[in-house]
Design a protein around this motif. Structure first.
Motif, PDB file in Angstrom:
ATOM      1  N   ALA A  17      -3.351   4.616 -11.330  1.00  0.00           N
ATOM      2  CA  ALA A  17      -2.885   4.681  -9.943  1.00  0.00           C
ATOM      3  C   ALA A  17      -4.045   4.518  -8.964  1.00  0.00           C
ATOM      4  O   ALA A  17      -3.942   3.761  -7.986  1.00  0.00           O
ATOM      5  N   ALA A  18      -5.160   5.219  -9.220  1.00  0.00           N
ATOM      6  CA  ALA A  18      -6.312   5.120  -8.318  1.00  0.00           C
ATOM      7  C   ALA A  18      -6.861   3.697  -8.288  1.00  0.00           C
ATOM      8  O   ALA A  18      -7.132   3.140  -7.214  1.00  0.00           O
ATOM      9  N   GLY A  19      -7.031   3.106  -9.457  1.00  0.00           N
ATOM     10  CA  GLY A  19      -7.563   1.754  -9.515  1.00  0.00           C
ATOM     11  C   GLY A  19      -6.642   0.725  -8.884  1.00  0.00           C
ATOM     12  O   GLY A  19      -7.094  -0.215  -8.216  1.00  0.00           O
ATOM     13  N   ARG A  20      -5.358   0.892  -9.085  1.00  0.00           N
ATOM     14  CA  ARG A  20      -4.391  -0.061  -8.525  1.00  0.00           C
ATOM     15  C   ARG A  20      -4.341   0.054  -7.004  1.00  0.00           C
ATOM     16  O   ARG A  20      -4.248  -0.960  -6.300  1.00  0.00           O
ATOM     17  N   LEU A  21      -4.395   1.280  -6.486  1.00  0.00           N
ATOM     18  CA  LEU A  21      -4.423   1.469  -5.034  1.00  0.00           C
ATOM     19  C   LEU A  21      -5.670   0.829  -4.420  1.00  0.00           C
ATOM     20  O   LEU A  21      -5.609   0.226  -3.347  1.00  0.00           O
ATOM     21  N   ALA A  22      -6.789   0.964  -5.124  1.00  0.00           N
ATOM     22  CA  ALA A  22      -8.034   0.386  -4.611  1.00  0.00           C
ATOM     23  C   ALA A  22      -7.962  -1.131  -4.537  1.00  0.00           C
ATOM     24  O   ALA A  22      -8.668  -1.752  -3.722  1.00  0.00           O
ATOM     25  N   ARG A  23      -7.132  -1.731  -5.366  1.00  0.00           N
ATOM     26  CA  ARG A  23      -6.988  -3.189  -5.355  1.00  0.00           C
ATOM     27  C   ARG A  23      -5.868  -3.657  -4.436  1.00  0.00           C
ATOM     28  O   ARG A  23      -5.696  -4.862  -4.241  1.00  0.00           O
ATOM     29  N   ARG A  24      -5.113  -2.713  -3.882  1.00  0.00           N
ATOM     30  CA  ARG A  24      -4.014  -3.060  -2.988  1.00  0.00           C
ATOM     31  C   ARG A  24      -4.365  -2.833  -1.510  1.00  0.00           C
ATOM     32  O   ARG A  24      -3.759  -3.447  -0.627  1.00  0.00           O
ATOM     33  N   LEU A  25      -5.311  -1.918  -1.243  1.00  0.00           N
ATOM     34  CA  LEU A  25      -5.607  -1.513   0.138  1.00  0.00           C
ATOM     35  C   LEU A  25      -7.037  -1.851   0.530  1.00  0.00           C
ATOM     36  O   LEU A  25      -7.958  -1.772  -0.292  1.00  0.00           O
ATOM     37  N   ALA A 373      -8.817   0.151 -16.938  1.00  0.00           N
ATOM     38  CA  ALA A 373      -9.932  -0.495 -16.241  1.00  0.00           C
ATOM     39  C   ALA A 373      -9.485  -1.724 -15.454  1.00  0.00           C
ATOM     40  O   ALA A 373     -10.201  -2.175 -14.556  1.00  0.00           O
ATOM     41  N   ASN A 374      -8.313  -2.263 -15.784  1.00  0.00           N
ATOM     42  CA  ASN A 374      -7.788  -3.460 -15.118  1.00  0.00           C
ATOM     43  C   ASN A 374      -6.351  -3.176 -14.685  1.00  0.00           C
ATOM     44  O   ASN A 374      -5.398  -3.718 -15.255  1.00  0.00           O
ATOM     45  N   PRO A 375      -6.174  -2.324 -13.680  1.00  0.00           N
ATOM     46  CA  PRO A 375      -4.836  -1.804 -13.353  1.00  0.00           C
ATOM     47  C   PRO A 375      -3.851  -2.822 -12.792  1.00  0.00           C
ATOM     48  O   PRO A 375      -2.658  -2.537 -12.716  1.00  0.00           O
ATOM     49  N   THR A 376      -4.341  -3.998 -12.395  1.00  0.00           N
ATOM     50  CA  THR A 376      -3.405  -5.048 -11.989  1.00  0.00           C
ATOM     51  C   THR A 376      -3.234  -6.066 -13.113  1.00  0.00           C
ATOM     52  O   THR A 376      -2.700  -7.151 -12.903  1.00  0.00           O
ATOM     53  N   LEU A 377      -3.703  -5.686 -14.318  1.00  0.00           N
ATOM     54  CA  LEU A 377      -3.527  -6.492 -15.530  1.00  0.00           C
ATOM     55  C   LEU A 377      -4.122  -7.885 -15.393  1.00  0.00           C
ATOM     56  O   LEU A 377      -3.596  -8.877 -15.920  1.00  0.00           O
ATOM     57  N   GLY A 378      -5.252  -7.945 -14.704  1.00  0.00           N
ATOM     58  CA  GLY A 378      -5.966  -9.207 -14.573  1.00  0.00           C
ATOM     59  C   GLY A 378      -5.444 -10.130 -13.497  1.00  0.00           C
ATOM     60  O   GLY A 378      -6.025 -11.198 -13.247  1.00  0.00           O
ATOM     61  N   VAL A 379      -4.351  -9.752 -12.839  1.00  0.00           N
ATOM     62  CA  VAL A 379      -3.781 -10.591 -11.783  1.00  0.00           C
ATOM     63  C   VAL A 379      -4.525 -10.309 -10.481  1.00  0.00           C
ATOM     64  O   VAL A 379      -4.637  -9.147 -10.070  1.00  0.00           O
TER      65      VAL A 379
END
Length: 396
Positions: A17-25, A373-379
């Motif tokens: 969740a933390a990693g994915r948020l960092a890649r969204r905001l 480590a890759n919370p957006t699954l490489g996308v």
């Protein structure tokens, strides 16, 4: 002013969740703090391997989140004040040092620990592998056992089956048994059940079926029918209990202490709090609660992170399918079982067995760690601007 997001717990769900948020905001718009009591990400699905002496790859959180914008805080959570929007934490090395962290959005992912279930003697005499400290204590104890000594695994679920087979394979000189409340592998398909019994037989594991343990002593366990099973070591794997912090708050929680959430993983009582993984009461297919597992938790982390990002940026709320496909069971290093299931986790006839199934399970474990480590699954992900509260849609 930055929107403050605090994520509690850096297991599979909190870290994702933390990693994915960092890649969204956008970093200038959101300050993301990840709080965890240990400095490393722990592959919980491998604790039975650690317990028998296998070395696991270190995964320091600082390295995992380097250059992501996530601030990793090494601290132990002692309380949450949902009215003041603060989290109380202590230094894990100096419990006397306390601090409060303020948040605008909280992601509660403290997960679960073992559950002694009030059985007399369990807390005093049994071991557990719900986390790294417990697995290391069991590792030390197993290493000190002489040949022929009995090891009893209590619990016939996935954790118990994996632990029993791992111990029996690593230490064939020990007398390993498993005590199950129901039948051995009774949740499996006929093919899966036959394979499980075949592996148990090959490893010399004794199964006590339809036997509930009612007491644990230093050198034995007692079942409901009065049977005494010798045990130099007892490993307790009969389920998990959620972290107690949520129960002490004003959050709407279940009798088990899980936070009640809606389909976006947002608390039904406090819209600035999201709960994911084992900490959340999540309805899956047919409104059946999701079981506590990595397979359940990671999709809830995706759903929560993307929902938070959508609400903050004015985007469309996502819908992550919350369903099951299979149950992946390691039976030692050379054997495995992949039981295919319905969306609501009921076994179907199809199952993979043998060495290919063991390889399949290993790939799944590695993929889960890679996904953290890759919370957006490489996308590639576009970081979006956080909109002011006045300009966000009313659905926020």
């Amino acid at each position: 002013m930055q929107h403050r997001i605090v994520v509690l717990g850096a297991g599979y769900t909190g870290a994702v969740a933390a990693g994915r948020l960092a890649r969204r905001l956008r970093r200038e718009d959101a300050a993301i703090t990840l709080v965890n009591a240990e400095p490393d990400f722990v592959e919980r699905v491998r604790m039975h391997q650690l317990a028998v002496g296998q070395e696991l790859r270190p995964r320091p959180l600082d390295a995992m989140f380097a250059d992501t914008g996530v601030d990793v805080r090494l601290a132990r959570v002692t309380g949450v004040d949902v009215d003041r929007r603060t989290v109380a934490v202590t230094d894990p090395h100096d419990p006397g040092r306390t601090e409060e962290l303020a948040y605008d959005t909280l992601v509660y992912a403290l997960g679960s620990a073992w559950n002694p279930q009030g059985v007399p003697g369990t807390a005093e005499h049994a071991h557990e592998i719900a986390g790294r400290p417990g697995a290391l204590r069991l590792r030390e104890r197993l290493a000190g056992l002489d040949a022929g000594q009995p090891v009893v695994v209590v619990g016939g679920g996935l954790t118990g089956v994996e632990a029993a087979t791992e111990i029996a394979e690593a230490r064939p000189d020990l007398d390993v048994s498993l005590v199950a409340r129901g039948g051995l592998g009774d949740w499996l398909s006929p093919k899966g059940g036959r394979h499980l019994r075949k592996v148990f037989g090959a490893l010399g594991i004794t199964a006590y079926e339809n036997a509930a343990v009612t007491a644990v002593a230093p050198d034995h366990v007692v079942t409901a029918d009065g049977t005494t099973v010798p045990a130099a070591v007892t490993l307790w794997t009969t389920g998990f209990a959620v972290h107690p912090v949520a129960r002490a708050t004003d959050l709407n929680v279940t009798d088990t202490g899980q936070i009640v959430v809606d389909g976006t993983m947002r608390s039904v009582s406090h819209p600035d709090v999201y709960a994911i993984g084992d900490a959340a009461m999540v309805a899956g297919p047919g409104d059946k609660p999701l079981r506590m597992s990595c397979a359940s938790g990671i999709p809830t982390a995706w759903q929560a992170a993307d929902s938070i990002a959508a609400r903050l940026t004015g985007g469309k709320l996502p819908h992550t399918p919350l369903r099951y496909f299979n149950q992946c069971v390691s039976l030692g290093r050379g054997e495995g079982l992949i039981q295919y299931v319905t969306a609501d986790d009921r076994a179907v006839g199809a199952a993979l067995t043998g060495r290919f199934a063991a390889f399949y399970k290993e790939v799944v474990c590695k993929a889960a760690a890679w996904g953290v480590a890759n919370p957006t699954l490489g996308v590639p992900a576009r970081r979006r601007a956080v909109r002011s509260p006045q300009t966000r849609p009313a659905t926020v």
